[in-house]
Design an enzyme around this catalytic site. Structure first.
Site, PDB file in Angstrom:
ATOM      1  N   CYS B 172     -10.459   0.157   3.715  1.00  0.00           N
ATOM      2  CA  CYS B 172     -10.675   1.591   3.691  1.00  0.00           C
ATOM      3  C   CYS B 172     -10.471   2.112   2.042  1.00  0.00           C
ATOM      4  O   CYS B 172     -11.087   2.909   1.522  1.00  0.00           O
ATOM      5  CB  CYS B 172      -9.756   2.278   4.494  1.00  0.00           C
ATOM      6  SG  CYS B 172      -8.215   1.644   4.577  1.00  0.00           S
ATOM      7  N   HIS B 285      -6.845   9.082   3.276  1.00  0.00           N
ATOM      8  CA  HIS B 285      -6.216   8.467   1.947  1.00  0.00           C
ATOM      9  C   HIS B 285      -6.517   9.252   0.748  1.00  0.00           C
ATOM     10  O   HIS B 285      -7.642   9.973   0.360  1.00  0.00           O
ATOM     11  CB  HIS B 285      -7.013   7.017   1.961  1.00  0.00           C
ATOM     12  CG  HIS B 285      -6.451   6.053   2.671  1.00  0.00           C
ATOM     13  ND1 HIS B 285      -5.774   6.295   3.780  1.00  0.00           N
ATOM     14  CD2 HIS B 285      -6.655   4.553   2.832  1.00  0.00           C
ATOM     15  CE1 HIS B 285      -5.345   5.184   4.438  1.00  0.00           C
ATOM     16  NE2 HIS B 285      -6.162   4.238   3.831  1.00  0.00           N
TER      17      HIS B 285
END
Lengths: 377, 377
Positions: B172, B285
């Site tokens: 990710c 994130h």
């Protein structure tokens, strides 16, 4: 000197508290409190009701800072309220020009505009002002001091000389970063530093801490959000530091790291870039710091250097994945450093990555200011 | 083709949902759903009960991904449970060797050990495996693909060829970083990158998100903390990413950024260092990225390049201090970039600082995998 019963009681309580906050100075249960005494300086605290103002009192008490008297100063709004300090009740006074008559050391933390207005007034009346705002930090005539880093910058300022003076406390992010970066710099000369911060609510004051708490309740309960201090959701979110953005695209918080580092290190060639981010944490900042070094340095030597540095402790246990966190330094004096490792992206051991955490209110503000005051004693 | 009533209803609901999630593909209220059809591939989802597994379903549906059939696979524990998808009820089956018979595309997100065991089995049975774990990412024979960045790496893999294959979904943090860094790299060649991450709970799965929520309740209510997923307090705190630390002092998450960047860019000279930190945020994130460039690039050109980049949108309003945040990209497909500025610490416009946010479950995992599957169609 006889110890009044109430002082002894306080002292015991303090001693017990110290058991759980190991980095604070622990003292024997039978030491006589020496802080309130006739031959000590007169103090004033400007902005006593704020988060840093309250921490000034806590730190003065924790460190047995000697004082003859102490004035509790705040805005008109708080004037008349009571402030207990070391078992004595004080009345908070409204900040005025004459507040500084007879004051030897004035600790300011009431924002830049108050410092700009009342700092020079206090100096003219003979006080040594230790200012926590950004008002005078970049003034060439004002020393910008981290006691462990550049105490010499203020060596010309003398208590009881009859002459007032200004000393600036650096910004919290700068203090916390340089506590760890300076010992490395002294050894291998930092030529460039890339800093990304993870900044706590406390940097925006007590009201921001309250808002984070309230908002978190609201998110969990599915209620509409209170956004008084910050314009966007803070709970379970993070955002670029709310300081104004300058024409170069950096925000003021980031430029403090760039400029203050140069001044404190007295090195106008050191290159710094920073990205300052607020995270939903209460009172301690974290910083990811990438260092580019003139002389090679291996990570074991770096760890050794940091292990000996004043005001720094190492949490760097790779096996158990135990590293600095904001909670591990909250209410602590010292700055924690970990994730100390050779930077893979730089050749010949010229790079180092570290992760630093420090209590924003304590070493990032109140403690550093009172350490400056201690240098005057 | 007649539209069954229940599909139309779902469709309207979806359309309304889309109003509030603008980056998802919006569709006319009257489009005919084409996803379930005979000449489409047979799908299998391994780990369907997890956070990413559930997002696979959401993304397949959002993008009208065509399929002939879909197998819902999970551990024995979940076998027999029901899973509704596009108004049809499926029974979750236990993952077994024979699960892959007749499966054209298998989407894996059940952890590295499941991928290592069942990935090759699925390939042997003729499935194209798109694996979200780290099991095969650095295998020279397995393409590691971000569709906007290096689709050519998988151009030799053909659907319905009768030959199985493995394709790896990058980590990710790598996906989110490279979505923004690649357009810059194509223009000015990134030679070094310093990344500090602010990673959400979702990266550690649905249970970690639940623990963050529960712990936050506990902290606010002064109750003892539940620490099942992480060994330390997560609520109102942050910590170094919990991935194991390697002998070089980097944790595995950080080394993914270092190594995957080289593989995806097919550039073994690019230098990357990273510090990966978990912050108390739910599902997106953030990354602070400092770029060192071979060719000079001014920030206006950088903004122009990023503005044209597929899958990227810019939030960079300096006047109103409006920049990317995890919440602004949560449940969104595209990665947001802001704080685009010339790095003061590098001479001659050879440096750039950017701040990137992306939904960890969506573009960081499920969406990227399904975009890979779309390349096969």
């Amino acid at each position: 000197m006889a110890i009044p019963h109430y002082q002894l009681l306080t002292h015991i309580t303090k001693f017990q508290t110290n058991l759980s906050t190991s980095s604070r100075r622990t003292k024997s249960n039978f030491t006589v409190r020496m802080s309130l005494k006739e031959d000590a300086p007169s103090l004033a605290i400007v902005g006593v009701t704020g988060a840093v103002g309250q921490e000034f009192l806590q730190v003065l008490s924790d460190r047995d800072f000697p004082y003859k008297s102490i004035k509790m100063l705040a805005s008109k709004k708080s004037a008349g309220k009571k402030q207990v300090f070391e078992d004595k009740e004080y009345v908070i006074e409204e900040l005025k020009d004459e507040s500084f008559d007879g004051v030897d050391i004035a600790l300011f933390s009431a924002g830049g505009s108050i410092s700009k207005k009342f700092g020079p007034i206090a100096v003219n009346r003979g006080s040594i002002v230790i200012d926590n705002s950004s008002a005078f930090r970049m003034d060439d005539n004002v020393p910008l001091v981290i006691p462990e880093v550049n105490p010499d910058a203020m060596s010309h300022i003398k208590l009881y000389s009859g002459k007032g003076a200004l000393i600036a406390n650096p910004n919290c992010s700068t203090i916390i970063c340089l506590m760890a970066a300076t010992p490395i710099h002294r050894h291998s000369k930092v030529i460039r530093m890339v800093v990304s911060t993870y900044q706590a609510a406390s940097g925006a004051g007590a009201a921001a801490m309250e808002e984070l708490k309230l908002q978190t309740h609201e998110v969990l309960e599915g209620k509409p959000l209170t956004c008084n201090i910050f314009k966007e959701q803070y709970a379970f979110n993070l955002f670029s530091h709310n300081a104004p953005i300058l024409p170069n695209g950096y925000n003021e918080e980031e430029m403090k790291l760039v400029k203050e580092t140069r001044k404190i290190w007295n090195d106008h060639n050191v290159k710094v870039t920073a990205t300052c981010i607020r995270v939903p944490v209460m009172r301690a900042h974290a910083e990811s710091v990438n260092l580019q070094l003139e002389k090679p340095l291996d990570e074991d030597t770096a760890r050794e250097i940091l292990g000996k540095a004043a005001g720094v402790f190492i949490i760097d246990d790779r096996v158990s994945n135990n590293f600095p966190t904001p909670l591990k330094v909250s209410n602590k004096d010292d700055v924690a450093v970990g994730r100390i490792r050779q930077d893979l992206s730089q050749d010949g051991k010229h790079g180092l990555d570290i992760f630093v955490c420090g209590d924003q209110i304590r070493k990032g503000a109140a403690l550093n200011a009172i350490q400056i005051a201690e240098l005057l004693l």
